[in-house]
Structure formats: C-alpha cells, structure tokens
Enzyme design. Sequence first.
Site, PDB file in Angstrom:
ATOM      1  N   ASP A  12       0.921  -1.103  -0.081  1.00  0.00           N
ATOM      2  CA  ASP A  12       0.136   0.037  -0.041  1.00  0.00           C
ATOM      3  C   ASP A  12       0.742   1.373  -0.002  1.00  0.00           C
ATOM      4  O   ASP A  12       0.303   2.406   0.615  1.00  0.00           O
ATOM      5  CB  ASP A  12      -0.947   0.111   1.264  1.00  0.00           C
ATOM      6  N   LYS A  15       2.179   2.193  -5.134  1.00  0.00           N
ATOM      7  CA  LYS A  15       2.825   1.915  -6.346  1.00  0.00           C
ATOM      8  C   LYS A  15       2.059   2.013  -7.333  1.00  0.00           C
ATOM      9  O   LYS A  15       2.668   2.077  -8.594  1.00  0.00           O
ATOM     10  CB  LYS A  15       3.282   0.045  -6.306  1.00  0.00           C
ATOM     11  N   HIS A  40      -3.994  -1.736  -6.193  1.00  0.00           N
ATOM     12  CA  HIS A  40      -3.118  -0.655  -6.817  1.00  0.00           C
ATOM     13  C   HIS A  40      -4.251   0.378  -7.237  1.00  0.00           C
ATOM     14  O   HIS A  40      -5.057   0.367  -8.286  1.00  0.00           O
ATOM     15  CB  HIS A  40      -2.263  -0.899  -8.006  1.00  0.00           C
TER      16      HIS A  40
END
Length: 432
Positions: A12, A15, A40
């Site tokens: 977390d 990215k 994501h």
Amino acid sequence: MNIAVLGAQWGDEGKGKIVDLLTPHFSIVARYQGGHNAGHTVYVGGRKFVLRLIPSGILHPGTVCVIGNGVVLDPQALFAEIGQLEQVGVEVGDRIVISNRAHLILPYHRELDVFAETQRGERKIGTTSRGIGPAYEDKIGRRGIRVGDLGDPSPVVPLADVVRQNVEARNHLLHDSHLDWHVVLDQLLAAWERLRPWVRDVSAFLAEARRDGRAVLYEGAQGTMLDIDHGTYPYVTSSNGTVGGVCTGLGVGPGAIDGVLGVAKAYTTRVGDGPMPTELTDAVGERLRAAGNEFGAVTGRPRRCGWYDAVVVRYAARVNGLSALALTKLDVLDGFEAIRVCTAYRIGDRTVHDFPAELGLVSRAEPVYETLPGWARTAGVRRYEDLPVEARRYIARLEEVTGAPAGIVSTGSDRDDVIVRRESCVGAWLGK
Ligand code: IMP
C-alpha cells in the site's frame, strides 16, 4: 531501460500511482507475483481506479500488460476486472499477455484460506481471503493447475483427473464442503475459451521484446515486509515481492533489470496482523489514518498507521538493491508541528540497526525516534524547490538514514501531484 518498481514497506505504498506515472516511458508493464490480493489505486482526472490483478499500465492506451508465471490467477477475478475497466472505457483487447505457467486460483482455494485463518485463531495472519496462500501451497506442493494445462492437447495426467483429485481432497479436509468437481472443471474449460488468446510463454515474449528494444517496467505487488522470505514471517503473503521475484516470476535474467525503484510512504502503514514497531494506537495514528485515507483497497479494513520506520526501509534498500526511492503521501504529514522518524530499535538493552529475522525480537522492538520540525503545506506541490524547507530537510534526513535517494516525491493523489528529481537516477531513466 528496464526498471522494477516494488514496495519498500508493508504494501500500500502507492505503487499504482508511481507505475502509472512511469508507464508512458515503457511499452510493457509486467506483474511478477501475487494475485488479486493486491490493490493498486490510481486517480486519473479525479476518478479512482483500483486494479488488483491487471498491471496499472492498462490505463495507458497502447501499453501491453503482462501477468507472469509468478502470479496466481483467479480467472473470474480477471474477467470481473476487465469488465470494470471496459465499463469506464478502458479497452483491454489484446493488450494483456498471460503466462501459460501461471497457477490458477480455484474456488476451493478461497474456502481453504478462510478455513486456515479460523484454525489459526489468535495467531491469524489477516489474509485478504482471496485464496492466495492455498494456491501457492498447491504450486509448491506440485498439485497446482497452471493456465497452460487447461489447453494442453496431450496431457500426461488429464485435467479432469487432477481437478477431481484436488476437489475430493479438499472436500475431505473441509468437512462441510461438497464442491462438485464437474462444476469446477466446466468453469475452468469455459474460462480457457476466454483466456486462450492472451496466453503465451511470457519469458519468450519478454526476450523478444527486449531484442526489439522495447522497455519493460516490472511491477511488484505487496511489499518487502510481506515477502515470503524477507518479510515478517509468518505474517506475510505467499510470494516474493522483492526483486528476486522479477527473475523467477517472469523468466528473465538479472541483466534484464537496469534499476530498482522502491516505493515508500512518508510514514508507515500495515494492514493485517503481525508486528509493526512504529504503530501508533493514539490520536496521532488516527490522524494519519484519516488524513491518508488509510483503508485497505481490497478489503476496506482500516490500516494500522505509524511514523516512518527507517530500519524497515533501510532493510528494503539492502534486500532489493534499491537504486532510488519514490516517497509517497508526503502531504499527509502537512500541518504536524513535529514529525518523528524511527532510526533504530531498542530491544532489551541493545540498540539494533538491522531489521531482525526473529519475530520475538521484532515484537519487543521499541522505536528510537528522532524528531524533526513539521511544515504547513506540501499538498499539490510539483517542484522540489517549492517544498517548504522543513519538508526538504525531512526528505534529506530520510535519504541519509535509509541510504537511498528519493528520486520521486508524491504530494497528492492525482496523477500530476508529483515531483521527479531530475538530478536523480529516476530523472535519467525518464530522460529528464
Ligand atoms: P494474503 O496475501 O491474502 O495471503 O494476505 C497475507 C498478508 O498480506 C495479510 O496481512 C494481508 O493484509 C497482506 N496483504 C496482501 N496483499 C496486500 C496488499 O496489496 N497490500 C497490503 N497488504 C497486503
């Protein structure tokens, strides 16, 4: 240039946003491990996208997204994600390539995940209940089913036999499970009809791409501290999110990785159970959670929050050979009068600078903090020189104690709220 982007903390780290930022400089984005346990999050034009399985590169037209052999694939989750993308006008078409060696997540893996957590009682891991661990268990136990097995014209062991044996074994283990193997087989064969056009030998595909001079971005999921080998075992996920996973999870040699970018938040979070030395259970932790909107992208669980742990990120820099860091969510620290950084741990009467392997030691680790002055506002700042001097000092101190330069600093959730430092290797990668 071929670059790996991976998490330097407990996942977390943001990215998705960093991959999204870098993608225009690459023609291929390749996931090498994990499954749809990843979440994501990317904001484009104020719209939120959560990608679980398909690399974040899919949001850029023309980018090819690869799902490597190191990934565990739930076909239904993949189809649902494709459906969601198409609903908002993102055409997937022939832009995904799936490894014929990737292992499948089957319905009983999800059941086993939940069952195993119940068995663990108080020592539960806090998994995402997506069947990730049991699917990897079957892979290592050599009874897994790979994507390519679905279309194998002359199998040594017929697919129906493997499915029947696996389902029967699971029904035996889970006393109240009466899964019908015929149904599972039919679902798999139907999934194959849809998957077939995307399935290839990913290692060969990437070798060809490299010969053609196409740049590849390797996208890691989860983070270094959730890595099965280097993380806080057993409170980890079941794959290698660290850089070694790029080679094994895609079938490329180490020479195919020109740089490694670690992504770290300007503070620390963790979702799920297991030790986290800088966790704050007080009002400061609450404030970080609220300001950073720290709730799991996949499960919605509140994330545990705390100050930046330089012991963790220094460890990630070593394990992954990080070339640089992308420091995210700096703006979440806006308005704090003082900000703390953990530079070492106090364990008993020892001061420890390296992250210990032993869970008992990590659980007893007391953070040794340094306090730095806070700043008023960094939100939305897009030039390094426009950051308040205290924020620049904070970043410089993190670079010193972590041992990796901050090539990217993110100051907000939108795609453009970001600073790329031209003088860093990231500037060179992007031709700035
Ligand atoms: P699993 O991957 O579902 O087996 O979960 C194992 C551990 O990894 C749990 O603590 C999860 O919360 C954590 N985890 C898995 N995927 C992610 C992620 O993408 N971000 C953060 N934590 C994750």
